[in-house]
Enzyme design. Structure first.
Site, PDB file in Angstrom:
ATOM      1  N   ASP A   1       5.440  -9.684  -3.978  1.00 43.93           N
ATOM      2  CA  ASP A   1       4.239  -8.910  -4.191  1.00 43.93           C
ATOM      3  C   ASP A   1       4.178  -8.913  -6.046  1.00 43.93           C
ATOM      4  OD1 ASP A   1       2.450  -6.785  -4.221  1.00 43.93           O
ATOM      5  OD2 ASP A   1       4.095  -5.390  -4.970  1.00 43.93           O
ATOM      6  N   SER A   2       2.996  -8.289  -6.229  1.00 44.66           N
ATOM      7  CA  SER A   2       2.806  -8.457  -7.920  1.00 44.66           C
ATOM      8  C   SER A   2       3.739  -7.473  -8.589  1.00 44.66           C
ATOM      9  CB  SER A   2       1.427  -8.055  -8.288  1.00 44.66           C
ATOM     10  OG  SER A   2       1.192  -6.645  -7.732  1.00 44.66           O
TER      11      SER A   2
ATOM     12  N   TYR B   1      -2.317  -7.695 -10.100  1.00 46.14           N
ATOM     13  CA  TYR B   1      -3.217  -8.583  -9.510  1.00 46.14           C
ATOM     14  C   TYR B   1      -4.738  -8.063  -9.093  1.00 46.14           C
ATOM     15  CZ  TYR B   1       0.782 -11.764  -8.083  1.00 46.14           C
ATOM     16  OH  TYR B   1       1.868 -12.726  -7.942  1.00 46.14           O
ATOM     17  N   GLY B   2      -4.806  -6.924  -9.135  1.00 43.92           N
ATOM     18  CA  GLY B   2      -6.061  -6.249  -8.704  1.00 43.92           C
ATOM     19  C   GLY B   2      -7.088  -6.520  -9.442  1.00 43.92           C
TER      20      GLY B   2
ATOM     21  N   CYS C   1       1.585  -7.784  -0.171  1.00 42.18           N
ATOM     22  CA  CYS C   1       0.363  -7.579  -1.239  1.00 42.18           C
ATOM     23  C   CYS C   1      -0.923  -7.788  -0.576  1.00 42.18           C
ATOM     24  CB  CYS C   1       0.639  -8.098  -2.356  1.00 42.18           C
ATOM     25  SG  CYS C   1      -0.723  -8.142  -3.686  1.00 42.18           S
ATOM     26  N   ASN C   2      -1.577  -6.624  -0.430  1.00 43.27           N
ATOM     27  CA  ASN C   2      -3.000  -6.668   0.072  1.00 43.27           C
ATOM     28  C   ASN C   2      -4.032  -7.388  -0.558  1.00 43.27           C
ATOM     29  OD1 ASN C   2      -3.291  -3.982   2.158  1.00 43.27           O
ATOM     30  ND2 ASN C   2      -1.861  -3.777   0.814  1.00 43.27           N
ATOM     31  N   THR C   3      -3.752  -7.428  -2.094  1.00 42.79           N
ATOM     32  CA  THR C   3      -4.609  -8.276  -2.894  1.00 42.79           C
ATOM     33  C   THR C   3      -4.470  -9.743  -2.789  1.00 42.79           C
ATOM     34  OG1 THR C   3      -4.419  -6.193  -4.460  1.00 42.79           O
ATOM     35  CG2 THR C   3      -5.569  -8.339  -5.142  1.00 42.79           C
TER      36      THR C   3
ATOM     37  N   GLU D   1       4.106   0.518 -12.220  1.00 40.16           N
ATOM     38  CA  GLU D   1       5.018  -0.696 -12.591  1.00 40.16           C
ATOM     39  C   GLU D   1       5.880  -0.304 -13.864  1.00 40.16           C
ATOM     40  OE1 GLU D   1       5.956  -3.617 -11.428  1.00 40.16           O
ATOM     41  OE2 GLU D   1       5.139  -2.860  -9.504  1.00 40.16           O
TER      42      GLU D   1
ATOM     43  N   CYS E   1      -3.007  -0.617  -0.496  1.00 40.82           N
ATOM     44  CA  CYS E   1      -2.243  -1.232  -1.459  1.00 40.82           C
ATOM     45  C   CYS E   1      -0.926  -0.919  -1.358  1.00 40.82           C
ATOM     46  CB  CYS E   1      -2.727  -0.842  -2.820  1.00 40.82           C
ATOM     47  SG  CYS E   1      -1.607  -1.400  -4.165  1.00 40.82           S
ATOM     48  N   THR E   2       0.149  -1.993  -1.334  1.00 36.09           N
ATOM     49  CA  THR E   2       1.495  -1.776  -1.051  1.00 36.09           C
ATOM     50  C   THR E   2       2.252  -0.670  -1.973  1.00 36.09           C
ATOM     51  OG1 THR E   2       2.102  -3.773  -1.840  1.00 36.09           O
ATOM     52  CG2 THR E   2       1.931  -3.572   0.488  1.00 36.09           C
ATOM     53  N   HIS E   3       1.555  -0.474  -3.203  1.00 32.90           N
ATOM     54  CA  HIS E   3       2.074   0.272  -4.190  1.00 32.90           C
ATOM     55  C   HIS E   3       2.005   1.824  -3.849  1.00 32.90           C
ATOM     56  CE1 HIS E   3       2.498  -3.114  -6.870  1.00 32.90           C
ATOM     57  NE2 HIS E   3       2.962  -2.831  -7.651  1.00 32.90           N
TER      58      HIS E   3
HETATM   59  N1  DGL Z   1       0.778  -4.337  -4.038  1.00 32.97           N
HETATM   60  C1  DGL Z   1      -0.549  -4.947  -4.467  1.00 32.97           C
HETATM   61  C2  DGL Z   1      -1.302  -4.755  -3.226  1.00 32.97           C
HETATM   62  O1  DGL Z   1      -0.941  -4.423  -2.169  1.00 32.97           O
HETATM   63  C3  DGL Z   1      -0.929  -4.486  -5.815  1.00 32.97           C
HETATM   64  C4  DGL Z   1      -1.845  -5.029  -6.396  1.00 32.97           C
HETATM   65  C5  DGL Z   1      -2.076  -5.290  -7.812  1.00 32.97           C
HETATM   66  O2  DGL Z   1      -1.138  -5.877  -8.456  1.00 32.97           O
HETATM   67  O3  DGL Z   1      -3.137  -4.862  -8.577  1.00 32.97           O
HETATM   68  O4  DGL Z   1      -2.716  -4.865  -3.596  1.00 32.97           O
END
Ligand code: DGL
Length: 256
Positions: free
Chosen positions: A10-11, A42-43, A73-75, A151, A183-185
């Protein structure tokens, strides 16, 4: 049988919400987790940049001997999973916002999706929304700023609440009955999210579905492990502060 680890990236620490589901469903599997937090978030990156980072993360996990990769990570999934599947010869599991179950279960015909800009603007998200939620009104909001706070190790408080309120209030006013955490966060903020929305709104994330799909793919590819004492290994390429906070200092973290 294959006792090599499952690779998850993930990011940042968002994918730990996916790791927790996988660990619960598949207790005999070793896992290597890679937080690319140096490049977080990453978003708001371009598709090209996200593809490049996802390829880099995958190579890292393959070098560590992983047998299967979970893009937690969805993104990253919505922008790069097809590229990963063409570039690498091992099974991938991706994470996408749970629009399908929300669209199937909604009674009000209105669902809310909270995700990053990168996920909401992706072709894959649009395709999934058109395929499964064309009869339903989807209220999409990108909660810019949340991932950055998480983060930094900030999981609650005024700053988090303000961003959430700004994005959730219009959904509540529009009478959504399902809220998709795309978003997994965001499941890390579940307590605060619950405190800000009416209790009848059902919150959906993708953790369980991803764990089930990982199990299916391990069986299909004959890659299941039978370890009694599986290993959990964590890597990050930025600060280890947020990873330590979410893991409660239970595991050693390798900074690369
Ligand atoms: N956990 C990422 C997701 O599910 C985070 C995206 C990011 O880094 O902006 O999209």
């Amino acid at each position: 049988m294959n006792n090599a680890p499952i690779g998850i990236f993930d990011s940042g620490i968002g994918g730990i919400t996916i790791l927790n589901s996988i660990k619960k469903t598949l207790p005999k599997e070793s896992i290597i987790y890679y937080s690319d937090n140096y490049n977080s978030p990453y978003g708001n990156k371009s598709k090209k940049e996200i593809e490049k980072l996802s390829i880099k993360n995958t190579k890292f996990l393959i070098e560590k001997g992983c047998k299967i990769i979970v893009v937690a990570c969805n993104t990253a999934t919505t922008n790069s999973i097809s590229k990963l599947r063409t570039n690498f010869d091992l099974p991938f599991i991706g994470v996408e916002p749970a629009i399908k179950p929300a669209a199937m279960q909604t009674k009000s015909g209105l669902i809310g999706v909270l995700a990053t800009k990168g996920t909401l603007s992706s072709g894959l998200f649009e395709k999934t929304a058109n395929n499964y939620a064309s009869d339903v009104k989807v209220i999409e909001k990108n909660a810019t700023g949340l991932v950055e706070l998480i983060e930094k190790g900030i999981f609650s408080g005024e700053k988090i609440e303000n961003i959430l309120k700004k994005n959730l209030n219009p959904m509540i006013q529009n009478k959504i009955d399902h809220l998709v955490l795309g978003c997994t966060h965001y499941p890390i903020l579940i307590k605060t999210i619950k405190s800000l929305i009416p209790s009848h709104i059902k919150i959906l994330d993708s953790g369980k579905a991803v764990a089930k799909q990982t199990n299916r793919l391990l069986i299909k590819n004959k890659l299941e492990s039978n370890l009694i004492d599986p290993l959990y290994t964590f890597y990050c390429n930025g600060s280890d502060q947020s990873l330590n906070k979410i893991l409660n200092f239970k595991f050693a973290i390798n900074i690369i």
